[in-house]
Design an enzyme around this catalytic site. Structure first.
Site, PDB file in Angstrom:
ATOM      1  N   ARG A  20     -12.396 -11.418  41.647  1.00 15.38           N
ATOM      2  CA  ARG A  20     -12.586 -10.223  40.839  1.00 15.38           C
ATOM      3  C   ARG A  20     -11.910  -9.034  41.497  1.00 15.38           C
ATOM      4  O   ARG A  20     -11.951  -8.883  42.706  1.00 15.38           O
ATOM      5  CB  ARG A  20     -14.072  -9.928  40.638  1.00 15.38           C
ATOM      6  CG  ARG A  20     -14.358  -8.949  39.507  1.00 15.38           C
ATOM      7  CD  ARG A  20     -15.840  -8.784  39.250  1.00 15.38           C
ATOM      8  NE  ARG A  20     -16.522 -10.035  38.912  1.00 15.38           N
ATOM      9  CZ  ARG A  20     -17.732 -10.081  38.368  1.00 15.38           C
ATOM     10  NH1 ARG A  20     -18.363  -8.965  38.075  1.00 15.38           N
ATOM     11  NH2 ARG A  20     -18.298 -11.250  38.112  1.00 15.38           N
ATOM     12  N   SER A 104     -17.155  -9.704  33.715  1.00 14.40           N
ATOM     13  CA  SER A 104     -18.549  -9.533  33.344  1.00 14.40           C
ATOM     14  C   SER A 104     -18.823  -8.102  32.882  1.00 14.40           C
ATOM     15  O   SER A 104     -18.263  -7.643  31.897  1.00 14.40           O
ATOM     16  CB  SER A 104     -19.443  -9.937  34.519  1.00 14.40           C
ATOM     17  OG  SER A 104     -20.802  -9.884  34.160  1.00 14.40           O
ATOM     18  N   LYS A 114     -13.993 -16.781  36.852  1.00 15.20           N
ATOM     19  CA  LYS A 114     -15.125 -17.601  37.237  1.00 15.20           C
ATOM     20  C   LYS A 114     -14.679 -19.056  37.108  1.00 15.20           C
ATOM     21  O   LYS A 114     -14.263 -19.489  36.029  1.00 15.20           O
ATOM     22  CB  LYS A 114     -16.333 -17.330  36.347  1.00 15.20           C
ATOM     23  CG  LYS A 114     -16.929 -15.933  36.530  1.00 15.20           C
ATOM     24  CD  LYS A 114     -18.175 -15.737  35.675  1.00 15.20           C
ATOM     25  CE  LYS A 114     -18.784 -14.366  35.919  1.00 15.20           C
ATOM     26  NZ  LYS A 114     -20.023 -14.158  35.115  1.00 15.20           N
ATOM     27  N   ASP A 244     -24.733  -8.763  28.519  1.00 13.37           N
ATOM     28  CA  ASP A 244     -23.700  -8.139  29.340  1.00 13.37           C
ATOM     29  C   ASP A 244     -22.322  -8.518  28.781  1.00 13.37           C
ATOM     30  O   ASP A 244     -22.210  -9.172  27.745  1.00 13.37           O
ATOM     31  CB  ASP A 244     -23.855  -8.513  30.816  1.00 13.37           C
ATOM     32  CG  ASP A 244     -23.590  -9.978  31.107  1.00 13.37           C
ATOM     33  OD1 ASP A 244     -23.595 -10.792  30.165  1.00 13.37           O
ATOM     34  OD2 ASP A 244     -23.372 -10.314  32.285  1.00 13.37           O
ATOM     35  N   ASP A 246     -19.820 -10.559  29.452  1.00 12.31           N
ATOM     36  CA  ASP A 246     -19.407 -11.940  29.190  1.00 12.31           C
ATOM     37  C   ASP A 246     -20.541 -12.776  28.615  1.00 12.31           C
ATOM     38  O   ASP A 246     -20.403 -13.984  28.463  1.00 12.31           O
ATOM     39  CB  ASP A 246     -18.818 -12.587  30.439  1.00 12.31           C
ATOM     40  CG  ASP A 246     -19.806 -12.680  31.592  1.00 12.31           C
ATOM     41  OD1 ASP A 246     -20.763 -11.885  31.622  1.00 12.31           O
ATOM     42  OD2 ASP A 246     -19.611 -13.534  32.483  1.00 12.31           O
ATOM     43  N   ASP A 248     -23.375 -13.895  29.615  1.00 13.03           N
ATOM     44  CA  ASP A 248     -24.141 -14.921  30.327  1.00 13.03           C
ATOM     45  C   ASP A 248     -25.508 -14.405  30.760  1.00 13.03           C
ATOM     46  O   ASP A 248     -26.335 -15.172  31.246  1.00 13.03           O
ATOM     47  CB  ASP A 248     -23.369 -15.494  31.508  1.00 13.03           C
ATOM     48  CG  ASP A 248     -23.053 -14.468  32.589  1.00 13.03           C
ATOM     49  OD1 ASP A 248     -23.254 -13.251  32.361  1.00 13.03           O
ATOM     50  OD2 ASP A 248     -22.584 -14.876  33.670  1.00 13.03           O
ATOM     51  N   HIS A 331     -30.221 -13.759  34.764  1.00 12.35           N
ATOM     52  CA  HIS A 331     -29.561 -15.065  34.638  1.00 12.35           C
ATOM     53  C   HIS A 331     -30.631 -16.146  34.496  1.00 12.35           C
ATOM     54  O   HIS A 331     -31.606 -16.174  35.265  1.00 12.35           O
ATOM     55  CB  HIS A 331     -28.711 -15.376  35.870  1.00 12.35           C
ATOM     56  CG  HIS A 331     -27.453 -14.574  35.956  1.00 12.35           C
ATOM     57  ND1 HIS A 331     -26.325 -14.894  35.260  1.00 12.35           N
ATOM     58  CD2 HIS A 331     -27.149 -13.460  36.676  1.00 12.35           C
ATOM     59  CE1 HIS A 331     -25.364 -14.024  35.531  1.00 12.35           C
ATOM     60  NE2 HIS A 331     -25.842 -13.146  36.381  1.00 12.35           N
TER      61      HIS A 331
END
Length: 456
Positions: A20, A104, A114, A244, A246, A248, A331
């Site tokens: 990132r 993200s 990722k 968020d 992305d 996830d 998560h």
């Protein structure tokens, strides 16, 4: 291939769990291509799947990665626009390694990758990412005798089918406000909710826009949930969902506009999974509320505590056969989803539980919100290790207090606990505290913060 000497410091880009950085000074198409060749070499893959989010730089980076993987001899399946959990689905469903281009919740100038092994198994610093970084740094070029083929495949419908098979939503009609934050839930939520005929959807910021024109796509920050809270009250919605960038991670707002603790959602999902598989193991990280292991134990399950971070959760799930794992960061991990995290699957579990109940979400979650949590509070410090030693020295030996160092330092008492742990990437200490009531939590939180910041 750009010479290694002219590249930015790869240690700043290859982090603990992903790649990132800012575009184009830290991450560009050439780095994506180089990473792809190294990824194919490290994983031994003959086929990989690649997805990307809605950021302006993502399509170019994903195409460069596909070119690099193809040159290294791997066939490439491009799934196009995708949420991160959609990429994990593709990796699991096709049983091939995968790469997802996203940063993200980070601002628009960032992007990243990722990576996962076949079956959505994580690629992190200790599971291949360091080797990939070293190969990129060496400037090695990977050119196979036969280039792999690049194909395109739409997996969205299969992804939705799988999610709904795991958490079907039936029962009373619900009105649901969904804030996609201009991120990838704007892609996946319509496909999911069009299949839920008893759900009245109130969409917010579904337009895919990697510049995030309305608010940051980071629902762990309360300021980014204000719009959703207001909309839930205006629409008299039964629940609000916030994703968020992305998609996830998922956070909830109840019918009163109150923020729902991710620990409470962890406990709710755990209760559903334990009803389906009595006696199962449930993973929770060490900053999750004590209510989670208490409830799991009361329901006949086995709670297992882990460090913070998806690689630790997933590894412990594999070791124990756990049916579910939750983190206070939003998560949620599911054994039947290849132990990967899925914000949408967590949301469907919440909707299924609510649709099956007679009362409001606040009542459904009351039993799961037993204590007062501080949320995560960051402090900038010059020497995190020295400050941690000072915290340890201050609390060691106090009556009724125990210390453990599973992840940073956790200081525990019958009535409260707090954890202080260093950031993987910044000179920060992260504090989480919990108490039997708000006053206790605030007292413990403030004492810990004073100690941390007086030695910063």
């Amino acid at each position: 291939m750009v010479p290694a000497a002219s590249r930015p410091d790869l240690d700043q880009v290859f982090k603990a769990y992903d790649v990132r950085g800012t575009v184009p000074d830290q991450i560009d198409a050439e780095l994506a291509r180089a990473t792809a060749g190294a990824f194919v070499d490290v994983t031994g893959a003959d086929r990989v799947v690649v997805g990307h989010d809605m950021r302006p730089s993502s399509p170019e980076l994903a195409a460069a990665f596909a070119a690099g993987a193809s040159a290294a001899g791997a066939d490439v399946v491009m799934i196009g626009l995708a949420a991160t959990d959609q990429l994990y689905f593709a990796s699991g469903h096709l049983d091939v390694p995968g790469a997802m281009f996203t940063a993200s919740h980070n601002p628009a100038r960032y992007n990243g990758i990722k990576l996962c092994h076949a079956g959505a198994r994580p690629v992190g610093r200790d599971t291949g990412l360091s080797e990939i970084r070293d190969r990129v740094a060496a400037g090695t070029t990977y050119t196979a005798p036969r280039a792999g083929e690049v194909s395109h495949r739409d997996v969205l419908a299969d992804y939705v089918d799988h999610l709904l098979s795991l958490a079907p939503v039936t029962g009373r009609r619900l009105r649901v406000a969904v804030d996609a934050g201009n991120g990838m839930a704007g892609h996946t939520a319509p496909a999911v909710f069009e299949r839920l005929t008893d759900i009245e959807l109130v969409p917010m910021y579904f337009e895919l826009d990697g510049t995030f024109p309305n608010h940051e796509a980071n629902p762990i920050e309360p300021a980014n949930l204000v719009d959703l809270q207001r909309r839930v009250l205006e629409e008299r919605a039964d629940v609000g969902l916030a994703f968020d960038g992305d998609a996830d991670r998922c956070f909830l707002v109840d019918e009163q506009g109150a923020l729902v603790s991710p620990s409470a959602l962890t406990a709710l999902i755990a209760s559903r999974e334990l009803a389906r598989e009595p006696g199962a193991t449930v993973i929770h990280n060490l900053i999750t509320s004590r209510a989670v292991p208490e409830l799991v134990t009361e329901l006949g399950g086995t709670p297992v505590r882990t460090r913070v971070g998806h690689s630790f959760i997933k590894a412990t799930m594999a070791e124990t056969g756990a049916v579910f794992g939750g983190e206070h960061s939003g998560h949620f991990y599911f054994r039947d989803f290849w132990r990967a995290d899925s914000g949408m699957l967590a949301a469907l579990h919440a909707l299924a539980a609510l649709a099956e109940s007679d009362g409001p979400l606040s009542g459904l979650l009351a039993e799961h919100q037993r204590y007062a949590l501080s949320g995560e509070i960051n402090s900038t410090v010059d020497d995190p290790g020295r400050v941690l030693e000072q915290v340890r020295a201050t609390y060691a030996g106090r009556d009724g207090v125990t210390l453990d160092e599973l992840d940073g330092l956790t200081v525990s008492h019958d009535d409260w606990w707090f954890n202080v742990r260093p950031s993987n990437t910044e000179p920060l200490l992260r504090l989480n505290a919990e108490g039997r009531d708000p006053a206790t939590m605030e007292r413990v939180r403030d004492a810990a913060l004073d100690l941390i910041r007086s030695h910063a």
